[in-house]
Design an enzyme around this catalytic site. Structure first.
Site, PDB file in Angstrom:
ATOM      1  CB  THR A   1      -0.735   0.057   1.181  1.00 25.91           C
ATOM      2  OG1 THR A   1      -1.391   1.287   1.492  1.00 25.91           O
ATOM      3  CG2 THR A   1       0.142  -0.191   2.458  1.00 25.91           C
ATOM      4  CG  ASP A   2      -1.105   4.738  -1.012  1.00 19.09           C
ATOM      5  OD1 ASP A   2      -1.967   4.345   0.062  1.00 19.09           O
ATOM      6  OD2 ASP A   2      -1.702   5.945  -1.683  1.00 19.09           O
ATOM      7  CD  GLU A   3      -3.557   3.390   4.314  1.00 17.60           C
ATOM      8  OE1 GLU A   3      -3.466   3.464   5.494  1.00 17.60           O
ATOM      9  OE2 GLU A   3      -4.654   3.095   3.825  1.00 17.60           O
TER      10      GLU A   3
ATOM     11  CE1 TYR B   1      -3.182  -2.765   5.752  1.00 14.86           C
ATOM     12  CE2 TYR B   1      -3.276  -0.438   5.410  1.00 14.86           C
ATOM     13  CZ  TYR B   1      -3.358  -1.932   4.959  1.00 14.86           C
ATOM     14  OH  TYR B   1      -3.474  -1.964   3.437  1.00 14.86           O
TER      15      TYR B   1
ATOM     16  CE  LYS C   1       0.055  -4.661   2.961  1.00 12.41           C
ATOM     17  NZ  LYS C   1      -0.217  -5.866   2.534  1.00 12.41           N
TER      18      LYS C   1
HETATM   19  N1  LIG Z   1      -8.143  -2.023  -0.440  1.00 13.01           N
HETATM   20  C1  LIG Z   1      -7.147  -1.027  -0.731  1.00 13.01           C
HETATM   21  O1  LIG Z   1      -7.562  -0.015  -1.198  1.00 13.01           O
HETATM   22  C2  LIG Z   1      -5.661  -1.468  -0.881  1.00 13.01           C
HETATM   23  C3  LIG Z   1      -4.731  -0.699  -1.385  1.00 13.01           C
HETATM   24  C4  LIG Z   1      -3.495  -0.996  -1.640  1.00 13.01           C
HETATM   25  C5  LIG Z   1      -3.188  -2.192  -1.142  1.00 13.01           C
HETATM   26  N2  LIG Z   1      -4.063  -2.891  -0.342  1.00 13.01           N
HETATM   27  C6  LIG Z   1      -3.456  -4.272   0.016  1.00 13.01           C
HETATM   28  O2  LIG Z   1      -4.106  -5.369  -0.785  1.00 13.01           O
HETATM   29  C7  LIG Z   1      -4.371  -6.533  -0.152  1.00 13.01           C
HETATM   30  C8  LIG Z   1      -5.862  -6.941  -0.072  1.00 13.01           C
HETATM   31  O3  LIG Z   1      -6.650  -5.724   0.364  1.00 13.01           O
HETATM   32  P1  LIG Z   1      -8.322  -5.785   0.150  1.00 13.01           P
HETATM   33  O4  LIG Z   1      -8.682  -4.452   0.383  1.00 13.01           O
HETATM   34  O5  LIG Z   1      -8.518  -6.977  -0.669  1.00 13.01           O
HETATM   35  O6  LIG Z   1      -8.408  -6.577   1.851  1.00 13.01           O
HETATM   36  P2  LIG Z   1      -9.682  -7.532   2.354  1.00 13.01           P
HETATM   37  O7  LIG Z   1      -9.618  -7.015   3.887  1.00 13.01           O
HETATM   38  O8  LIG Z   1     -10.857  -7.137   1.549  1.00 13.01           O
HETATM   39  O9  LIG Z   1      -9.078  -9.073   1.949  1.00 13.01           O
HETATM   40  C9  LIG Z   1      -8.170  -9.554   2.951  1.00 13.01           C
HETATM   41  C10 LIG Z   1      -8.323 -11.048   2.572  1.00 13.01           C
HETATM   42  O10 LIG Z   1      -7.028 -11.871   3.445  1.00 13.01           O
HETATM   43  C11 LIG Z   1      -7.759 -12.965   3.928  1.00 13.01           C
HETATM   44  N3  LIG Z   1      -6.854 -13.241   5.129  1.00 13.01           N
HETATM   45  C12 LIG Z   1      -6.543 -12.530   6.337  1.00 13.01           C
HETATM   46  N4  LIG Z   1      -5.910 -13.157   6.836  1.00 13.01           N
HETATM   47  C13 LIG Z   1      -5.557 -14.337   6.289  1.00 13.01           C
HETATM   48  C14 LIG Z   1      -4.546 -15.341   6.764  1.00 13.01           C
HETATM   49  N5  LIG Z   1      -4.033 -15.405   7.899  1.00 13.01           N
HETATM   50  N6  LIG Z   1      -4.244 -16.297   5.613  1.00 13.01           N
HETATM   51  C15 LIG Z   1      -4.956 -16.422   4.510  1.00 13.01           C
HETATM   52  N7  LIG Z   1      -5.952 -15.375   4.270  1.00 13.01           N
HETATM   53  C16 LIG Z   1      -5.894 -14.125   5.239  1.00 13.01           C
HETATM   54  C17 LIG Z   1      -9.179 -12.389   4.100  1.00 13.01           C
HETATM   55  O11 LIG Z   1     -10.003 -13.570   4.441  1.00 13.01           O
HETATM   56  C18 LIG Z   1      -9.467 -11.707   3.203  1.00 13.01           C
HETATM   57  O12 LIG Z   1     -10.288 -12.596   2.339  1.00 13.01           O
HETATM   58  C19 LIG Z   1      -3.797  -6.297   1.170  1.00 13.01           C
HETATM   59  O13 LIG Z   1      -2.738  -6.824   1.396  1.00 13.01           O
HETATM   60  C20 LIG Z   1      -3.937  -4.548   1.574  1.00 13.01           C
HETATM   61  O14 LIG Z   1      -2.905  -4.231   2.253  1.00 13.01           O
HETATM   62  C21 LIG Z   1      -5.251  -2.775  -0.426  1.00 13.01           C
END
Ligand SMILES: NC(=O)c1ccc[n+]([C@@H]2O[C@H](COP(=O)([O-])OP(=O)(O)OC[C@H]3O[C@@H](n4cnc5c(N)ncnc54)[C@H](O)[C@@H]3O)[C@@H](O)[C@H]2O)c1
Length: 354
Positions: free
Chosen positions: A132-134, A158, A162
């Protein structure tokens, strides 16, 4: 590609799986622990595809990961498994360290052991850390945008978890020669996002006649990217990214939270007009989140130059399409907000184990 997608039942993961299957992946195995954020219904379309397999399990289970890498002939891992909600990380940071940091460590160790045992796979193998950019902290109003050389300065638990994971990934490349890639992406929006995040939360609350909470003065700026564009970027990085490389990804769409909520209210006024007044009347300013970053913005020049990636959605079109998706998928939203998605999963998949 034969891919292991961890966290594939989450928001970005489910969109990514659909993208991979639509674009010729040979095999897509999802490993997901199905935490509150994981919803197997997000993968309903993939379940009928013989190239797809769902495994319920944790990235903390190194043995299971190694076994999947082996038995499924995996050559690409995309790690999207995470605890992802900043507010939850403030209330309970430990699971963020467990999943995001220790979980990443276990994955890296599983990949390292696998490649040591199968040295012939190393050249083709890629491990992508979806970050993430965070991790970069907060920008001032006139600061230049984040890029691949921006120093890390995370402010929330968080973001810190990350950032720690990214450092591990980088170190496993430098120390053990793992063929890793890291992507740092801005805020995503689109279908299947859990309605605790700003855009689906606002849509849900607006339709339910509830208040639309905005932290502080609502002037926090995020750089919004449609999830489909993020998925294209992730696929391009896996296919053509240079091992060890980092890519920052963003939509060139800086908006304040107040802009977002106002735009959604205006769209709702058009698509679901109230008898009287505007959804804007439901906006309520609430006490700011501690440590709340003021501005994120991404310079995505490197991924454009090196991999030819550019976002396809302009923000206004993407936001309206997203709103219409949530309006058309009231059942999905209802199941998730009521917790019924757990029953849905039990009903559809009971006894199917992994
Ligand atoms: N949503 C955003 O805007 C955004 C932006 C940049 C990066 N990200 C990154 O992208 C990734 C996905 O984000 P998202 O928004 O889809 O998150 P989300 O919370 O919707 O999904 C996370 C998934 O991970 C699974 N999970 C959690 N713990 C687990 C474990 N121990 N083993 C296996 N699975 C596990 C959960 O069941 C869920 O399905 C994350 O790493 C997040 O940091 C998200």
């Amino acid at each position: 590609m034969r891919l292991l997608v961890t966290g594939g039942a989450g928001f970005i993961g489910a969109n990514f799986v659909a993208h991979l299957l639509a674009n010729g992946a040979e095999r897509v195995v999802v490993l997901d622990a199905l935490t509150y954020a994981g919803n197997r219904a997000n993968l309903a379309a993939a379940e009928n595809d013989p190239r797809f397999r769902f495994v319920q399990g944790s990235i903390l289970d190194r043995e299971l990961v190694e076994q999947l890498l082996d038995s499924e002939g995996i050559d690409h891992v995309a790690n999207l498994a995470a605890e992802s909600h900043v507010d939850r990380s403030i209330r309970g940071p430990e699971t963020f360290v467990d999943t995001n940091v220790t979980g990443t460590l276990r994955l890296l160790e599983a990949v390292r052991a696998h490649l040591d045992a199968h040295p012939g796979k190393r050249e083709r193998f890629r491990y992508l850390q979806v970050s993430t950019d965070e991790v970069f902290g907060s920008l001032g109003p006139t600061d230049p945008r984040f890029n691949e050389r921006t120093p890390y300065a995370p402010n929330s638990p968080y973001a810190a978890s990350k950032a720690a994971a990214d450092h591990l990934v980088r170190a496993w490349h430098a120390t053990y020669g793992l063929p890793v890639l890291i992507s740092n992406c801005s805020n995503n929006y689109g279908p299947y996002q859990f309605p605790e995040k700003l855009i689906p939360l606002v849509i849900h609350n607006a339709l339910a006649g509830k208040s639309l909470p905005l932290y502080g003065d609502g002037q926090q700026i995020r750089d919004w990217l449609h999830v489909a564009d993020h998925c294209h970027a992730l696929a391009a990085i896996l296919e053509r990214g240079a091992p060890g490389a980092v890519y920052t990804i963003g939509g060139d769409a800086e908006r304040t939270n107040l802009d977002i909520v106002g735009a959604l209210c205006d769209l709702l006024d058009r698509h679901r007009p109230l008898n009287a007044g505007s959804y804007r009347d439901q906006i309520a300013f609430v006490a700011d989140r501690p440590g709340h970053d003021r501005r994120y913005a991404i310079d995505a020049g490197k991924i454009a130059r090196d991999l030819g990636w550019r976002p396809r959605y302009d923000f206004a079109t993407g936001l309206e399409a997203t709103l219409l998706w949530y309006l058309d998928h009231a059942d999905w939203v209802g199941d998730v907000t009521s917790g019924a998605y757990r029953d849905w999963v039990a009903k559809h998949y009971e006894g199917q184990g992994a």
